[in-house]
Structure formats: C-alpha cells, structure tokens
Motif scaffolding. Structure first.
Motif, short mmCIF file in Angstrom:
data_model
loop_
_atom_site.label_atom_id
_atom_site.label_comp_id
_atom_site.label_asym_id
_atom_site.label_seq_id
_atom_site.Cartn_x
_atom_site.Cartn_y
_atom_site.Cartn_z
N THR A 102 34.12 68.27 48.76
CA THR A 102 33.85 69.18 49.71
C THR A 102 34.10 70.81 49.27
N LEU A 103 33.12 71.42 49.21
CA LEU A 103 33.02 72.93 48.76
C LEU A 103 32.91 73.73 49.80
N PRO A 104 33.77 75.24 49.76
CA PRO A 104 33.47 76.21 50.68
C PRO A 104 32.21 76.99 50.20
N GLY A 105 31.14 76.41 50.47
CA GLY A 105 30.00 77.51 50.01
C GLY A 105 29.74 78.67 50.75
N SER A 106 29.01 79.73 50.09
CA SER A 106 28.88 80.66 50.80
C SER A 106 28.05 80.73 52.06
N ALA A 107 27.23 79.50 52.19
CA ALA A 107 26.50 79.56 53.35
C ALA A 107 27.18 78.41 54.33
N GLY A 108 28.40 78.17 53.94
CA GLY A 108 29.17 77.19 54.97
C GLY A 108 29.66 75.90 54.12
N GLU A 109 30.64 75.25 54.72
CA GLU A 109 31.26 74.13 54.07
C GLU A 109 30.25 73.02 53.71
N MET A 110 30.29 72.48 52.54
CA MET A 110 29.23 71.45 52.16
C MET A 110 30.00 70.17 51.37
N GLY A 111 29.39 69.08 51.93
CA GLY A 111 30.09 67.85 51.19
C GLY A 111 29.19 67.47 50.31
N ILE A 112 29.54 67.18 48.89
CA ILE A 112 28.68 66.72 47.78
C ILE A 112 28.79 65.06 47.60
N LEU A 113 27.66 64.35 47.70
CA LEU A 113 27.67 63.11 47.39
C LEU A 113 27.14 62.86 46.01
N PRO A 114 27.39 61.76 45.48
CA PRO A 114 26.36 61.65 44.46
C PRO A 114 24.81 61.49 44.36
N HIS A 115 24.10 61.95 43.53
CA HIS A 115 22.77 61.79 43.60
C HIS A 115 22.27 63.15 44.64
N HIS A 116 23.13 64.21 44.56
CA HIS A 116 22.83 65.27 45.32
C HIS A 116 21.62 66.12 44.70
N ALA A 117 20.76 66.74 45.27
CA ALA A 117 19.93 67.54 44.69
C ALA A 117 20.48 68.75 43.93
#
Lengths: 294, 146
Positions: B23-38
C-alpha cells in the motif's frame, strides 16, 4: 665517488620522504574506506533510479514523451562532464581521465565543451586549450547530493536551451582498491542501450505497455528525469572520489616501498665507502709507522 | 503469486522481498498494489507504506519520492524512508520540538533554512504519527517505554 657526508644527507632525505608517503598512504586508506562506504550506500538507489529511467525511455513513442529523452537529428555541440580530483599525488588517476578525453573527443564529429569537476582536470583541460564552460572545484570531501545537484541542473539546462545536443559523463568507476577504470556514460538524451556497469536491464521485464502516470505524465517526468540525471552525476562523483583515494593509496604505498629499496641500496654504498676510507687510513698509519721504524 | 517489493532511500536499501500486497501513499491518493498490476509511475506524498505477506506486515514511513510499478515488481525510490521499528520516538519528539521552536521564533519564509526546518518538522510529525498508529500491529511487539 660521493663523499660520506653527501651520502648520509641523501639517505636521510630519502627516509624523510618515505615517512611522508607512509603518512599519506595511511590517510588515504582511511579516506578510501569512507568513500567506498558512501558509494556502496548510494548504489542501490542510483541503480534503481537508472532502471526506472530506462523503463521510461523504453515507452512507446518516447521521442514525444519528454525533451530530455528526444534524440536530436542535427547535432552541433556536445558537452562532457569531466570528473577528476582536486589534488595530485594519486598516481595516474588524473592523467588517465584526461588521456581518455583526448582519445574520445579530440577527433569528435562536433565541437565539445567541458564542465570540469576537480581542479586537476580543469587545469589540464585549460592547458590543452579546451573550452571549459563551468568549473566545480574544491568540492567538500564527502559531498552530499545537495552539494552537487547544481552540476546536473547545469547539464540539463544547457541541453534544454539547445546550447548542446549531447551530454556525456566521464568518470572513474571504482571496482576494487587495485582496479578503477575511466568510463564514459551518455547522460542526455537518455539512451536505452546502456552499458552502465551495475545496471542489468532485465529483458524479460521489458514491458511495452504504456505506463499509467499519476499525477500526470508531464508533471512526473518533469520532476524525475532531471532529478535522476543529477543523481547519475552524483553517483559518478562518489565513484570517482573512491577511485581517487584508492589510486593515491596505491601510489603512496609504491613510493614507500621504492624509498625503502633506495635506502637499502644507498646504505650499502655508504658502508662500502666508509669501509674503504677506514682501510685507507689504516694503510696510511701502518705505512707511516713502518717508515719511522726503519 | 507474490509480488516483489524493493524500497530504497538515497543512502541505503530499506526493504527487499516478495510480498502479497503493497500500500503506497500516491500523490493522487492511497493505492494498494497487488501482483499483475498494470505498469504505473507515480510520485509519493509523505505517508506510510504497508507491505503485507501472509503472516506479517511491515510498515515504513516515506517522505516523498517516486514509485514504479511493473506487473511483478514495485520499486519505491524514496527521498527518505525507514521501518517504523527503527524510529526512535524520543529523538523524533525532540526534533519536532526543536523545529517548532525555530519556526515560532520566526524565520523568513522561502529561505533555505525555513524550508529545511519545515521539512524536518514534517518528517518528525510523520514519524511520530506513524509510530503511534502502527507500532502495535508491527511484526515485532513494541515495548512501551516507562
């Protein structure tokens, strides 16, 4: 043959020199340890940053992505950022860099301008009547990224202004204490086919799908590309610093060894001369005594 | 199938390993990254990165940076990052006090000192918040100092 007095003086001066070189060796040995640690600590970041950059550059339609990625068709001027030391007494460290420059750029297809980092390199470039547009000498002994980010910015700005159409980085890569090599890296425009030593671009990972950019493409590329370029310069400076200290340490160790050998040889010669003088004196006395006895 | 996660700050490798979700604090909001993400490239805000595997969760503070996401790997290039277990609460607290005092004394805005002190304040705030919120769930139990 020289007089014993002259020889004694000579032996003493060689011994003094060897003391100085031994001290310099010890100083460089501690500096090299610190410099190598600095290089190793920042390598992962620099390596990853370079990887991300090459991934960005591998995007479809890269030439439209960002001006810093665009290969120019009409190349009129080149720029070389040359990293050397501020001091001498480092063996062939500084002259190797300059020799490399002469080989690579003396007959280059376009005129080359230089940014000199380090006093020795600047002086040698001046002597060869090269066009030096900026000089960053007397950097702090352990520079931080903030200390040197201006250099990267200058390179990026000259490129964007159209003043130069290619930017190269010439530095000394540190492998081991005994091995450092002068290397050339093309900084701008960013090249995909990189031979950068510690970056292995994983072929299987090469995705051709376009990135999703957040916040947006322009903004993020504007931020990271100049920054990562400056980072490459920073890493090159750290590598060069470690190489400089290592080269100096080895040079000083050789000097100390040579001095020891020289003292040995001189001492031997001195002893022979001294023995000869004593023998002559005894012969004189014996001869005199015999003449008196008769 | 796990996803590889590498967090590097300018002076060291902070984390490296195969994980299930990041889970990352991206500049456009929190995002959760799972395997096979674009594939994705984003700048990061000040915040926390959560890295979870089946049986444990690691939490890191991050003071801005960039993250590159590929289907099989997340690379975080942080301006500064640390595992919350490494944070020294007392030091962060004193740093915050010091920064506040300097700011209250009034430093001309837009100078390098002002920016540096403000950044220091933001960093210590981030550290303190992160520790207070997350330390209990961290994989190694945190012992409250008396």
């Amino acid at each position: 043959m020289a007089s014993t007095r002259e020889m004694r003086l000579r032996i003493r001066s060689v011994k003094n020199i060897s003391q100085v070189t031994r001290a310099l060796e010890a100083v460089s040995a501690s500096k090299v340890r610190r410099a190598v640690k600095a290089v190793m600590d920042t390598r992962p970041y620099a390596t990853k940053a370079w990887q991300v950059l090459t991934h960005v550059a591998a995007q479809p339609g890269r030439s439209q992505l960002h001006p810093l990625l665009t290969e120019r068709t009409d190349i009129k001027n080149a720029l070389a950022v040359v990293i050397t030391g501020d001091r001498g007494l480092a063996g062939a460290y500084n002259s190797n860099v300059i020799r490399f420059i002469a080989q690579s750029f003396d007959n280059y297809r376009v005129p080359v301008k230089y940014i000199a980092i380090g006093r020795k390199g600047r002086d040698l470039l001046f002597r060869r009547r090269k066009q030096v547009i900026a000089d960053f000498s007397n950097l702090p002994p352990a520079p931080s990224f903030a200390d040197v980010s201006a250099i990267g910015r200058l390179a990026v700005d000259s490129f964007l202004d159209g003043e130069v159409d290619e930017v190269f980085l010439v530095y000394t890569n540190f492998y081991t204490i005994a091995r450092q090599t002068v290397e050339l890296q093309k900084l701008l425009p960013l090249e995909l086919e990189t031979e950068h030593e510690h970056v292995v671009v994983d072929q299987t990972r090469k995705t051709h799908a376009a990135y999703i950019y957040e916040p947006d493409e322009r903004e993020i590329l504007d931020e990271i590309i100049p920054r990562f370029t400056a980072l490459q310069v920073y890493q090159a400076i750290l590598e060069s610093l470690a190489s400089e200290h290592a080269a100096r340490m080895v040079a000083m160790r050789n000097a100390t060894d040579n001095a020891r050998e020289l003292v040995g040889a001189l001492q031997l010669a001195y002893n022979k001369v001294r023995q000869q003088a004593i023998t002559n004196d005894i012969l004189d006395i014996v001869g005199g005594a015999e003449a008196l006895a008769q | 199938m796990p996803i590889r996660c590498e967090i590097v700050s300018q002076d060291r490798m902070v984390f490296e390993g195969d994980v299930d979700i990041v889970t990352l604090p991206g500049s456009a909001g929190e995002m959760g990254i799972l395997p096979h993400h674009a594939p994705l490239l984003t700048t990061l805000k000040y915040g926390v990165i959560k890295v979870r595997t089946k049986d444990k969760e690691e939490i890191f503070t991050v003071a801005g940076g960039v993250a590159e996401i590929q289907p099989d790997i997340v690379t975080v290039l942080a301006d500064a990052a640390e595992n919350i277990r490494e944070i020294d609460l007392d030091r962060a607290e004193t740093a915050r006090k010091r920064a506040r005092e300097i700011l209250e004394k009034g430093v001309p805005a837009d100078t390098d000192t002002y920016l540096a002190v403000e950044a220091a304040l933001r960093r210590s705030n981030l550290r303190l918040d992160a520790v207070r919120r997350y330390r209990k769930v961290s994989s190694r139990p945190y012992e409250e100092k008396k």
